[in-house]
Design a protein around this motif. Sequence first.
Motif, PDB file in Angstrom:
ATOM      1  N   PRO A 160       0.812  -1.343  -0.061  1.00  0.00           N
ATOM      2  CA  PRO A 160      -0.167   0.119   0.092  1.00  0.00           C
ATOM      3  C   PRO A 160       0.794   1.443  -0.020  1.00  0.00           C
ATOM      4  N   VAL A 215      -4.735   0.223  -4.317  1.00  0.00           N
ATOM      5  CA  VAL A 215      -5.478  -0.102  -3.093  1.00  0.00           C
ATOM      6  C   VAL A 215      -6.689   0.498  -2.931  1.00  0.00           C
ATOM      7  N   THR A 234      -7.269  -1.488   2.856  1.00  0.00           N
ATOM      8  CA  THR A 234      -6.105  -1.861   2.393  1.00  0.00           C
ATOM      9  C   THR A 234      -5.083  -0.730   2.037  1.00  0.00           C
TER      10      THR A 234
END
Length: 247
Positions: free
Chosen positions: A74, A95, A130
């Motif tokens: 990420p 993400v 995420t």
Amino acid sequence: MNLKANFLNNKVCLNLLAKDIKNAKDIYDITDGHVLVGVLSKNYSSVEEAVADMEKYAENIDNCISIGLGGGDPKQWRMVADICKKIKPKHVNQVFTGVGYSRANLENDETIINSLVSPCGKVGFVKISTGPLSKDKEDGIIPIETAIAMIKDMGGSSIKYFPMEGLKYKEEYIAVCNACAKEDFILEPTGGIDLDNFKEIVEIPLKLGVEKVIPHVYTSIIDSKTKETKLKDVEKIYEIMKELTAE
């Protein structure tokens, strides 16, 4: 420049990694262009360096490149989005929280931007936390249909379901497939896909009515010594693709 991914029989397009441009060109030729070749942002020290190299890939494989985070990291979200300001690939990995920024930077609606969501241990739900900060907080778990609607709100094109670990989360995966079919949304199964489970992982969404599937096949077909994606394995996967998408 062609921005639309080339799906075999309008159903399946592979996503593979390549060691270099030659490996990428060979993969492109074997699959008749029904592929998106991942070029990972994490492998470059700057946006400028990435753009210069990715442009070379794009020239050699009809722009069939997929800008990657690098292992779903990420922390790479912003670099991926900034690369999108400079080049307009056919595919972008992102993400959940980075989708809107990336779409704005692309300035087009054709490039496929996926949104990384994860299995969460609960059928019918996915984890959307995420991003670089949200990943360290309590899991953000929401219904799949809500996740798809939010991705559409942000300008995203597909769900990247990762890490699947093959068929470990099969029941959750089936629920995701059903939601993507219902919402007319592209599905990108990712993580632990190999020659043994590829057919089942792609066959499940197609049978459930998902219109377009982009399976990511990585480590399992990469030579550990040369780091090249093995062309014989690509040939085998492409044969399975043709079998699954035959009219």
